[in-house]
Design a protein around this motif. Sequence first.
Motif, short mmCIF file in Angstrom:
data_model
loop_
_atom_site.label_atom_id
_atom_site.label_comp_id
_atom_site.label_asym_id
_atom_site.label_seq_id
_atom_site.Cartn_x
_atom_site.Cartn_y
_atom_site.Cartn_z
N GLU A 32 30.78 25.76 16.06
CA GLU A 32 30.50 24.32 15.98
C GLU A 32 29.74 23.85 17.21
O GLU A 32 28.78 23.07 17.11
CB GLU A 32 31.82 23.56 15.85
N LEU A 33 30.12 24.36 18.38
CA LEU A 33 29.47 23.94 19.62
C LEU A 33 28.10 24.58 19.77
O LEU A 33 27.17 23.95 20.28
CB LEU A 33 30.36 24.30 20.80
N ALA A 34 27.95 25.81 19.30
CA ALA A 34 26.64 26.45 19.34
C ALA A 34 25.64 25.66 18.50
O ALA A 34 24.46 25.54 18.86
CB ALA A 34 26.74 27.89 18.84
N ALA A 35 26.10 25.10 17.38
CA ALA A 35 25.22 24.35 16.48
C ALA A 35 24.70 23.07 17.13
O ALA A 35 23.65 22.55 16.73
CB ALA A 35 25.96 24.01 15.19
N LYS A 36 25.40 22.58 18.14
CA LYS A 36 24.96 21.37 18.84
C LYS A 36 24.40 21.68 20.23
O LYS A 36 24.36 20.83 21.12
CB LYS A 36 26.09 20.32 18.91
N GLY A 37 23.94 22.94 20.41
CA GLY A 37 23.29 23.31 21.66
C GLY A 37 24.23 23.37 22.84
O GLY A 37 23.80 23.23 23.99
N TRP A 38 25.50 23.59 22.58
CA TRP A 38 26.52 23.66 23.63
C TRP A 38 26.53 22.39 24.50
O TRP A 38 26.81 22.44 25.70
CB TRP A 38 26.35 24.91 24.50
N ASP A 39 26.24 21.27 23.86
CA ASP A 39 26.32 19.99 24.56
C ASP A 39 27.78 19.53 24.58
O ASP A 39 28.30 19.04 23.59
CB ASP A 39 25.45 18.95 23.85
N LEU A 40 28.40 19.72 25.72
CA LEU A 40 29.80 19.33 25.90
C LEU A 40 29.93 17.97 26.58
O LEU A 40 31.04 17.58 26.96
CB LEU A 40 30.53 20.38 26.75
N TYR A 41 28.82 17.23 26.72
CA TYR A 41 28.78 16.12 27.65
C TYR A 41 28.36 14.77 27.07
O TYR A 41 28.84 13.73 27.53
CB TYR A 41 27.83 16.46 28.80
N SER B 183 30.31 14.55 33.17
CA SER B 183 28.89 14.65 32.85
C SER B 183 28.28 15.75 33.70
O SER B 183 28.88 16.19 34.69
CB SER B 183 28.19 13.32 33.18
N PRO B 184 27.07 16.24 33.34
CA PRO B 184 26.42 17.23 34.20
C PRO B 184 26.28 16.75 35.65
O PRO B 184 26.45 17.54 36.58
CB PRO B 184 25.06 17.42 33.53
N GLY C 135 30.30 29.25 33.52
CA GLY C 135 28.88 29.19 33.16
C GLY C 135 28.15 27.97 33.67
O GLY C 135 27.13 28.07 34.37
N ASP C 136 28.64 26.78 33.33
CA ASP C 136 27.94 25.57 33.74
C ASP C 136 28.03 25.32 35.24
O ASP C 136 27.20 24.61 35.82
CB ASP C 136 28.46 24.35 32.98
N GLU D 16 17.12 17.12 37.77
CA GLU D 16 18.46 16.59 37.55
C GLU D 16 19.02 17.18 36.27
O GLU D 16 18.39 17.08 35.21
CB GLU D 16 18.41 15.06 37.43
N PRO D 17 20.17 17.85 36.29
CA PRO D 17 20.67 18.51 35.09
C PRO D 17 21.06 17.52 33.99
O PRO D 17 21.65 16.48 34.26
CB PRO D 17 21.89 19.30 35.58
N GLU D 18 20.70 17.86 32.77
CA GLU D 18 21.09 17.11 31.59
C GLU D 18 21.67 18.08 30.59
O GLU D 18 21.34 19.28 30.58
CB GLU D 18 19.89 16.39 30.98
N ALA D 19 22.52 17.58 29.70
CA ALA D 19 23.26 18.44 28.79
C ALA D 19 22.35 19.31 27.94
O ALA D 19 22.57 20.52 27.78
CB ALA D 19 24.16 17.60 27.90
N LEU D 20 21.29 18.75 27.38
CA LEU D 20 20.47 19.49 26.43
C LEU D 20 19.54 20.49 27.10
O LEU D 20 18.92 21.30 26.42
CB LEU D 20 19.68 18.52 25.55
#
Length: 204
Positions: free
Chosen positions: A96-105, A114-115, A144-145, A158-162
């Motif tokens: 499920e998370l892979a499908a959303k680009g591992w956006d946990l934020y 947040s990042p 990882g992050d 500046e890091p962003e989730a995507l």
Amino acid sequence: MTTILYLMRHGHVRNPNNILYGRLPGFHLSDLGVQQARAAADWLAEKPIKAIYSSPMERARQTADLVAERHEGLVPTVDERIHEVRTPYEGRPTEELAAKGWDLYTGNEPPYESPRVVLKRVLEFFEHVVTEHAGESAVAVGHGDILVFPWLHAQGVEPEALMKDRLVEYALPVDYPATASIMSFELADRPQETLPRVTYTCPY
């Protein structure tokens, strides 16, 4: 004066249900993860390491202990600043998370992170390392992050989730840091103000 920080990800984790384990307790290195951590420990064995730090999570502490075995007299210190990210997605299926680009934020509100918040605490840890070990070398085992966001910072962005879905556009030679991989940061006296030089190594 340059301080070297070998910031590494923990080894592969036993995760039979394929969930995002995050800060959930009870997730330890798999047999493969132990092999990976030992390979990283071998790579670090000849480095003049003066200190070893670890996230509080079991998998990171196991990895740090394997690194410490190759450096007589060093005992890993747990540091909350390199803890796993705080996310509302713990326990969710990884597919499920892979499908959303591992956006946990996106859309997170406190106490979730947040990042930018994650990067802030990692850079505060960098400051600690420079203060305590100026001109020396240290190892820190995180997640990882915890590697990704300071890597992006070192590229001047500046890091962003995507961004996590296209890290090769920001000079990382792989899609995402491998388990037990190592980023070698060359830290200046004020790492929050001076961009570090950084290289990536997968030791197996």
